[in-house]
Enzyme design. Structure first.
Site, PDB file in Angstrom:
ATOM      1  CG  HIS A  64       7.903   4.681  28.145  1.00 40.04           C
ATOM      2  ND1 HIS A  64       6.612   4.893  28.784  1.00 40.04           N
ATOM      3  CD2 HIS A  64       7.646   4.068  27.059  1.00 40.04           C
ATOM      4  CE1 HIS A  64       5.637   4.521  27.526  1.00 40.04           C
ATOM      5  NE2 HIS A  64       6.081   3.926  26.969  1.00 40.04           N
ATOM      6  CG  HIS A  68       4.773   6.107  22.301  1.00 40.96           C
ATOM      7  ND1 HIS A  68       5.823   6.729  23.212  1.00 40.96           N
ATOM      8  CD2 HIS A  68       4.740   4.950  22.838  1.00 40.96           C
ATOM      9  CE1 HIS A  68       5.974   6.009  24.346  1.00 40.96           C
ATOM     10  NE2 HIS A  68       5.463   4.933  24.067  1.00 40.96           N
ATOM     11  CD  GLU A 124       2.471   3.730  26.215  1.00 39.87           C
ATOM     12  OE1 GLU A 124       3.037   4.321  27.132  1.00 39.87           O
ATOM     13  OE2 GLU A 124       3.001   3.178  25.396  1.00 39.87           O
ATOM     14  CG  HIS A 182       8.906   1.477  23.615  1.00 43.22           C
ATOM     15  ND1 HIS A 182       7.840   0.288  23.737  1.00 43.22           N
ATOM     16  CD2 HIS A 182       7.988   2.457  24.039  1.00 43.22           C
ATOM     17  CE1 HIS A 182       6.722   0.618  24.206  1.00 43.22           C
ATOM     18  NE2 HIS A 182       6.603   2.137  24.319  1.00 43.22           N
TER      19      HIS A 182
HETATM   20 ZN   LIG Z   1       5.109   3.151  25.311  1.00 39.59          ZN
END
Ligand SMILES: [Zn+2]
Length: 245
Positions: free
Chosen positions: A166, A96, A77, A98
């Protein structure tokens, strides 16, 4: 010219702090723009943030290509980071995550909004990006340049975007600022959900209150105090001393 080893040390520390604060687990990542070459950014190879070391830090361009000659392709990602840096010159760091706490707000029509003072840097609007809007059925992972750019478009000039089912992506003017945002966004989500569950009216931070707090600059007045605390919790106090070596 900025000392790149110093920046990489700070990036490793950011990885350890995010893991220690449960913002990331086996997955999730943090990156920093290369101040000496602003069209490049630094991000670890594909490792869990808790385990990241200096030698894991690689350099990428905005297409998600490795630019330091290493054969490792990096995180699947990495396009999240490429898109965010490409879209906004003010962004110097990207996280980023989760984090479970924010996920209900990525599914519901109830919007996540800043409601606690420590999360004011999220700004007045936290948009939700739904990968299916433009890409149909996918793995939900941001797996190419087009998807990274689409996410960056939804993020716009905001500091946080939720990603449906996500997680979230946060951006900051500094690594310290994006750490603070990423640590307090899940806490804000928890408090907001509990306030909503009480059933009365919920009062959020006003745009004026957010502006007053933002005037203190990236990360606010006491960011170093927070960095010392987070570094200590992560067992990495020694990494804050790097500059003195
Ligand atoms: Zn992710």
């Amino acid at each position: 010219m900025v000392d790149i080893d110093e920046l990489k040390n700070e990036l490793v520390l950011a990885n350890r702090i995010l893991a220690s604060q449960n913002v990331v687990d086996a997955f999730g990542h943090v990156s920093a723009r290369n101040p000496n070459n602003p069209k490049r950014f630094f991000l670890s190879r594909s490792r869990s943030p808790e385990l990241v070391e200096m030698s894991d830090i690689m350099e990428f361009d905005f297409e998600g290509n490795v630019t330091d000659g290493r054969k490792d392709p990096g995180y699947h990602e990495r396009f999240i980071h490429a898109g965010a840096f490409e879209a906004n010159d003010e962004v110097n760091a990207v996280v980023h995550s989760h984090a479970l706490e924010v996920l209900p707000f990525s599914l519901s029509s109830v919007k996540l909004r800043a409601c606690i003072h420590t999360a004011s840097a999220t700004g007045a609007d936290i948009p939700v990006w739904d990968i299916s809007d433009n890409f149909g059925d996918t793995s939900l992972l941001v797996a190419n340049v087009a998807q990274g750019r689409d996410l960056a478009k939804t993020l716009g000039k905001n500091r946080v975007a939720l990603m449906r089912g996500h997680g979230f992506t946060a951006v900051g003017r500094t690594l310290g600022e994006v750490l603070k945002i990423s640590i307090y966004v899940p806490q804000n989500a928890k408090v907001q959900r509990e306030a909503l569950a009480l059933g009365g009216d919920v009062k959020y931070l006003t745009p004026g209150e957010i502006a007053v707090r933002d005037a203190d600059g990236p990360g606010g007045k006491d960011l170093f105090r927070a960095m010392q605390y987070w570094a200590n919790k992560a067992g990495c106090s020694h990494m804050l001393e790097y500059k003195k070596k």
